[in-house]
Write a protein that holds these residues in place. Structure first.
Motif, short mmCIF file in Angstrom:
data_model
loop_
_atom_site.label_atom_id
_atom_site.label_comp_id
_atom_site.label_asym_id
_atom_site.label_seq_id
_atom_site.Cartn_x
_atom_site.Cartn_y
_atom_site.Cartn_z
N LYS A 40 23.05 -46.71 -19.40
CA LYS A 40 22.66 -45.12 -19.96
C LYS A 40 21.27 -45.17 -20.78
O LYS A 40 20.51 -44.42 -20.76
N LEU A 41 21.28 -46.35 -21.38
CA LEU A 41 19.96 -46.62 -22.48
C LEU A 41 18.83 -46.47 -21.54
O LEU A 41 17.80 -46.16 -21.84
N VAL A 42 18.68 -47.24 -20.27
CA VAL A 42 17.69 -47.48 -19.49
C VAL A 42 17.42 -46.14 -19.01
O VAL A 42 16.20 -45.50 -19.06
N SER A 43 18.34 -45.51 -18.46
CA SER A 43 18.33 -43.93 -17.88
C SER A 43 17.59 -42.96 -18.58
O SER A 43 16.98 -42.13 -18.02
N SER A 44 18.05 -43.18 -19.54
CA SER A 44 17.71 -42.00 -20.79
C SER A 44 16.22 -42.14 -21.31
O SER A 44 15.73 -41.51 -22.01
N GLY A 45 15.64 -43.20 -20.73
CA GLY A 45 14.27 -43.59 -21.32
C GLY A 45 14.12 -44.11 -22.61
O GLY A 45 12.87 -44.29 -23.16
N GLY A 46 15.11 -45.04 -23.15
CA GLY A 46 15.07 -45.60 -24.29
C GLY A 46 14.39 -47.18 -24.24
O GLY A 46 14.30 -47.76 -25.06
N VAL A 47 13.95 -47.58 -22.90
CA VAL A 47 13.40 -48.88 -22.91
C VAL A 47 12.32 -48.74 -21.97
O VAL A 47 11.91 -47.88 -21.13
N ARG A 48 11.12 -49.61 -22.58
CA ARG A 48 9.80 -49.78 -22.00
C ARG A 48 9.82 -51.32 -21.59
O ARG A 48 9.82 -52.07 -22.53
N VAL A 49 9.24 -51.37 -20.41
CA VAL A 49 8.75 -52.85 -20.15
C VAL A 49 7.18 -52.83 -19.93
O VAL A 49 6.73 -52.34 -19.22
N ASN A 50 6.71 -53.83 -20.73
CA ASN A 50 5.20 -53.88 -20.81
C ASN A 50 4.48 -52.55 -20.88
O ASN A 50 3.65 -52.06 -20.30
N ARG A 51 5.08 -51.53 -21.84
CA ARG A 51 4.48 -50.47 -22.26
C ARG A 51 4.83 -49.31 -21.04
O ARG A 51 4.32 -48.10 -21.38
N ASP A 52 5.38 -49.58 -19.97
CA ASP A 52 5.81 -48.47 -19.08
C ASP A 52 7.04 -48.02 -19.30
O ASP A 52 8.18 -48.86 -19.29
N LYS A 53 7.41 -46.87 -19.43
CA LYS A 53 8.73 -46.12 -19.46
C LYS A 53 9.62 -46.35 -18.33
O LYS A 53 8.95 -46.23 -17.26
N ILE A 54 10.70 -47.21 -18.29
CA ILE A 54 11.60 -47.44 -17.11
C ILE A 54 12.69 -46.42 -16.98
O ILE A 54 13.62 -46.30 -18.15
N THR A 55 13.27 -46.05 -16.01
CA THR A 55 14.46 -45.42 -15.92
C THR A 55 15.21 -45.81 -14.96
O THR A 55 16.34 -45.34 -14.63
N ASN A 56 15.12 -47.00 -14.34
CA ASN A 56 16.05 -47.46 -13.19
C ASN A 56 16.36 -48.92 -13.82
O ASN A 56 15.79 -49.88 -14.15
N PRO A 57 17.76 -48.79 -13.99
CA PRO A 57 18.54 -49.99 -14.52
C PRO A 57 18.42 -51.23 -13.87
O PRO A 57 18.47 -52.33 -14.16
N ALA A 58 18.10 -51.12 -12.28
CA ALA A 58 17.93 -52.07 -11.24
C ALA A 58 16.52 -52.74 -11.60
O ALA A 58 16.14 -53.74 -10.77
N ARG A 59 15.69 -52.56 -12.47
CA ARG A 59 14.39 -52.89 -12.76
C ARG A 59 14.34 -54.39 -12.95
O ARG A 59 15.25 -54.94 -13.59
N GLN A 60 13.83 -55.30 -12.04
CA GLN A 60 13.69 -56.78 -12.21
C GLN A 60 12.80 -57.11 -13.36
O GLN A 60 11.78 -56.80 -13.75
N LEU A 61 13.38 -57.89 -14.23
CA LEU A 61 12.71 -58.49 -15.46
C LEU A 61 12.30 -59.73 -15.25
O LEU A 61 12.98 -60.54 -14.73
N ARG A 62 11.13 -60.30 -15.66
CA ARG A 62 10.61 -61.51 -15.50
C ARG A 62 10.33 -62.22 -16.75
O ARG A 62 10.09 -61.52 -17.87
N VAL A 63 10.36 -63.63 -16.70
CA VAL A 63 10.07 -64.41 -17.94
C VAL A 63 8.56 -63.84 -18.51
O VAL A 63 7.60 -63.87 -17.52
N GLY A 64 8.60 -63.46 -19.88
CA GLY A 64 7.16 -63.25 -20.32
C GLY A 64 7.03 -61.38 -20.31
O GLY A 64 6.30 -61.23 -21.13
N ASP A 65 8.12 -60.73 -20.01
CA ASP A 65 7.82 -59.63 -20.13
C ASP A 65 8.02 -58.92 -21.44
O ASP A 65 8.92 -59.80 -22.09
#
Length: 149
Positions: A40-65
């Motif tokens: 829910k947190l990711v879908s609501s737009g509360g998370v950014r990965v490397n300054r990009d707003k993410i809305t997909n909870p299945a987004r793959q994180l990598r070491v260093g992000d």
């Protein structure tokens, strides 16, 4: 013939050795209490990965992000140090990330006493004496037009 570990049907990690789903990582690092809340947190737009707003909870994180997470009137900036294998104790969870925020910035914002002062009613008694005295109750009754004179 043995299946390749990185193939989607093989049961291994799809994104590679150093990657993990964003919602699982948030859950394993104890940022949120449940995986559903992480989704829910990711879908609501509360998370950014490397300054990009993410809305997909299945987004793959990598070491260093770098993650920017905004929730509960606070913003946390975290660097991913590794994927989690399980939701273990907090001492194990803090090894998966590095907090990039200044050490006192988030603690000062939540611990200031100014919030309590502004939230107090104007007619409330002083902080040292939370209940009105008998004299105060009688004065209030006189003011409202009832009770003993």
């Amino acid at each position: 013939m043995a299946a390749d570990e990185n193939e989607p049907g093989a049961g291994g990690p799809v994104g590679g050795a150093g990657s993990q789903r964003l919602d699982k990582w948030l859950f394993f690092t104890r940022i949120v209490k449940s995986r559903t809340l992480a989704q829910k947190l990711v879908s609501s737009g509360g998370v950014r990965v490397n300054r990009d707003k993410i809305t997909n909870p299945a987004r793959q994180l990598r070491v260093g992000d770098t993650l920017t997470i905004s929730y509960a009137n606070a913003v946390r900036v975290l660097k991913v140090l590794g994927p989690g294998a399980r939701r273990g104790p907090a001492s194990e969870a803090v090894l998966l990330y590095e907090d990039l925020a200044p050490p006192d910035a988030d603690r000062r914002a939540g611990a200031s006493g100014d919030d309590k002062v502004s939230a107090r009613r104007p007619d409330a008694p002083e902080a040292g004496n939370p209940r009105p005295s008998k004299k105060d109750r009688r004065a209030l009754a006189r003011l409202k037009g009832g009770g003993p004179a």
